[in-house]
Design a protein around this motif. Structure first.
Motif, short mmCIF file in Angstrom:
data_model
loop_
_atom_site.label_atom_id
_atom_site.label_comp_id
_atom_site.label_asym_id
_atom_site.label_seq_id
_atom_site.Cartn_x
_atom_site.Cartn_y
_atom_site.Cartn_z
N HIS B 74 0.82 -1.23 0.00
CA HIS B 74 0.00 0.00 0.00
C HIS B 74 0.85 1.27 0.00
N ALA B 75 2.17 1.12 -0.01
CA ALA B 75 3.04 2.30 0.04
C ALA B 75 2.79 3.20 -1.16
N GLY B 76 2.79 4.48 -0.93
CA GLY B 76 2.64 5.44 -2.02
C GLY B 76 1.21 5.74 -2.41
N ALA B 77 0.24 5.12 -1.76
CA ALA B 77 -1.17 5.41 -2.09
C ALA B 77 -1.49 6.85 -1.71
N GLN B 78 -2.16 7.54 -2.60
CA GLN B 78 -2.58 8.93 -2.32
C GLN B 78 -4.07 9.03 -2.02
N ILE B 79 -4.75 7.87 -2.08
CA ILE B 79 -6.19 7.83 -1.82
C ILE B 79 -6.43 6.80 -0.73
#
Lengths: 474, 212
Positions: B74-79
């Protein structure tokens, strides 16, 4: 001021809203004037920074009243200052900001210091018909006076300071009518918890709640403050109670109240502050006061609450998978087994205080229960934290401090204290607390702490028994 | 304020209802008098196995491997996709600052608590309300493929999934306009200073006790 026959019937909320519209923006929002802004140390420093960065000044200094409450120690040695350097820095920042901008502040060791939602009404700074905001969700408290009062974030604190207005969308309205009278031992806290149990923590989302009915009319002003305080726990940003003679009598003579030559006009205006007969609410909820028992929360959301005579509910009986999983997580966190009788839950600590329940009537109710008794051996700490210096002074004049200390309860200096544990007052991991505060969220009162929300009399009784008991059986 | 127009990103799931602002950012971090730097403390009690304070370096703490945001996929998710009544409880804007500082530009949920919802718009973070079934579909999409991309298109008021599904959402026109243009609300309101002064002059006559 009276309504012409063809004017539409308006709710109390409509009336206050209409009186505060500076401009209708025509895009679903309106610019609403703010009469009173209460300021505390936690949610204001970034707002003052914003003013400085943009070269702005407060629009109207006299609308603001500031006090430090969240971080302040509740021990007597606070007269020598705050030991925790980070808490001290935040309180110092409030002092410096108020001095720089010229805002009236009650300092930590001023007799008038206290929890912001206790001192506003106590000083008469909260008046009927006002719009009242503060960077704190429990600003809903002030709705007891027929004032439109709601919590805001720090950006809105800055907006209020700079413009004396907020850009708002009109809310929907919810009428909660509590019919009949509550039985002995059932308080405003029990009513407000029972309402949340009924509508859920999101039940009032997008709404302003008006509380009405015989049981609400019968409440004292302090009871109405307890009731409205927890409107936010039912999802509503604001709660309201119509103005009556009790409201007007409470306000009279307080430092910020209308001056004698203004009084009659103020009262005439305030008497209009009730919903018109026939006013239409978007949602109506009715409760039978006689059915409300003393309440105890069992989970990690204020809607996870029930009567003291009940058992901890069983998630297996819940069909909705999201709700069931939420209950399972809550019971695991709380260390409770389904179907345990509430009265068999033993406690480690008692907290009597917070903006919900730290006023003189709350302290009297708790003192009545502990008078002549001793704290149970398994209760490690029972603390009583008055809501303000003036509440503390009144309680001491009545000898309540002696009643508490004789029972092994600690008597503290005013502040938010263990309601949110920003100061040194907190639960240790796994400790269970009977608390008169307003939120039983995970770790709210200290990391890993377990909170059960109750009335002052119920908290006091649990402190004496070492477990929850029905105050009506004492 | 930073503008929000279109964001395309993978999505991190927060699968529990009534996520409160105490959980989003615990009280000990509210002692900060700054507006930035809250990202390492987002969901602090769930995210770390040991207790933290402002004075403890988060890099020296033990991450909770069972916490969803600690899962590398889930790293880097912006939502962030969440359940009902996200952001309930305290008015602390620090909750939005923490989500923003961590890297979230938007939260999708079936419902939000009012004060949190309002605070989002002041910080360029978009709260998107979708139907419960649509939110469920996004949870299922993330479960099947954590890298699946979702586009939030604010001008079109659409959430588009990689498989072609598209969900419309409502937004107050005032909020939409300010977000798309990254406008400073205080500056806009001060353009109405004359209207505020006129209101005050009228109220000083009607209700002088409000100005004592």
């Amino acid at each position: 001021m009276s309504r012409s026959p063809d004017a539409p019937a308006r709710t109390l909320y409509d009336k206050i809203w209409d009186a505060h519209v500076v401009a209708d923006n025509g895009d679903g929002s309106a610019l609403i004037y703010i009469d009173r802004h209460l300021v505390h140390e936690v949610t204001s420093p970034q707002a003052f920074d914003g003013l400085r960065m943009n070269g702005r000044k407060p629009w109207r200094l006299g609308a603001n009243l500031a006090v430090a409450d969240h971080n302040v120690p509740t021990t007597k040695d606070r007269v020598h200052g705050i030991k925790d350097p980070i808490s001290r820095a935040q309180v110092d920042a409030l002092d410096a900001n108020c001095a720089e901008f010229g805002i009236t502040e009650f300092g930590m060791n001023d007799l008038r210091q206290g929890i912001v939602h206790v001192i506003g009404p106590e000083q008469g700074a909260t008046l009927p018909g006002m719009t009242v905001v503060c960077g704190d969700s429990h600003t809903a408290t002030h709705g007891a006076f027929g004032a439109l009062a709601f919590g805001i974030g720090t950006s809105e604190v800055e907006h209020t300071l700079a413009t004396q207005t907020l850009v708002l969308k009109k809310a929907r309205t919810m009428l909660i009518r509590v019919n009949g009278q509550v039985g002995p031992g059932v308080t405003a806290k029990d009513i407000t918890l029972a309402v949340i149990g009924r509508i859920g923590t999101a039940g009032g989302t997008g709404h302003v709640i008006e509380y009405a009915g015989e049981a609400i009319e019968a409440l004292s002003m302090e009871g109405r403050m307890t009731l409205c305080n927890m409107a936010i726990e039912g999802g509503a940003r604001a709660g309201l109670v119509a103005v009556d003679d009790k409201t007007i009598a409470y306000v009279k003579g307080r430092p910020f109240a209308p001056r004698p030559e203004q009084w009659d006009a103020a009262v005439a205006s305030w008497k209009q502050l009730r919903s018109d007969p026939g006013a239409v609410f978007d949602t109506v909820v009715e409760l039978d006061a006689a059915q409300i028992e003393p309440q105890v929360s069992w989970g990690t959301s204020p809607e996870m609450v029930g009567p003291v005579s009940a058992r901890v509910p069983d998630p297996a009986s819940v069909a909705d998978p999201v709700k069931r999983s939420g209950m399972e997580k809550a019971l695991a966190y709380m260390g409770l087994a389904a179907n345990t009788p509430i009265t068999e839950i033993a406690i480690d600590k008692v907290f009597i205080g917070s903006c919900t329940n730290s006023r003189i009537e709350d302290l009297r109710a708790a003192a009545e229960v502990v008078r002549g008794k001793r704290k149970a051996a398994n209760v490690k700490l029972a603390m009583v934290v008055p809501g303000s210096g003036l509440v503390k002074q009144q309680a001491e004049a009545e000898g309540l401090d002696q009643v508490f200390t004789a029972a092994g309860f600690e008597w503290r200096e005013p502040g938010c204290s263990m309601c949110l544990a920003m100061n040194a007052d907190r639960l240790e991991p796994g400790e269970r607390c009977a608390s008169t505060s307003n939120r039983n969220f995970e770790s709210r009162q200290g990391q890993g702490g377990r909170t059960h929300l109750v009335s002052p009399a119920m908290a006091a009784a649990a402190g004496i028994a070492g477990h929850f008991v029905d105050v009506r059986s004492l | 304020m930073r503008a929000f127009t279109v964001v395309t990103s993978k999505v991190a799931p927060m699968d529990r209802p009534n996520v409160d602002t105490d959980a989003i950012i615990p009280k000990q971090y509210l002692k900060s008098i700054r507006r930035t730097g809250f990202g390492p403390f987002l969901f602090d009690d769930w995210r770390y196995l040991d207790a933290g304070t402002l004075e403890i370096d988060p890099a020296a703490r033990r991450p909770n491997p069972a916490f969803v945001l600690n899962d590398a996929k889930h790293a880097g998710a912006q939502i962030l996709v969440a359940r009902d009544n996200f952001g309930c409880g305290s008015s602390r804007e620090h909750a939005v600052w923490a989500l923003d500082d961590y890297g979230f530009r938007a939260v999708i949920a079936p419902s939000f608590a009012d004060i949190f919802f309002s605070n989002c718009f002041k910080n360029g973070v978009l709260p998107v309300v979708l139907q419960a079934a649509e939110v469920q579909a996004i949870f299922e999409m993330v479960e099947a493929d954590a890298n699946a991309q979702v586009t939030i298109d604010l001008p079109a008021q659409q959430v588009r999934l990689a498989d072609g599904r598209s969900f419309a959402f409502e937004i107050n026109p005032h909020h939409k306009h300010n977000l798309i243009n990254g406008l400073d609300e205080i500056g806009l309101t001060l353009q109405q200073a004359d209207a505020i002064r006129a209101y005050e002059a009228k109220r000083r006559v009607e209700a002088p006790w409000l100005f004592n």
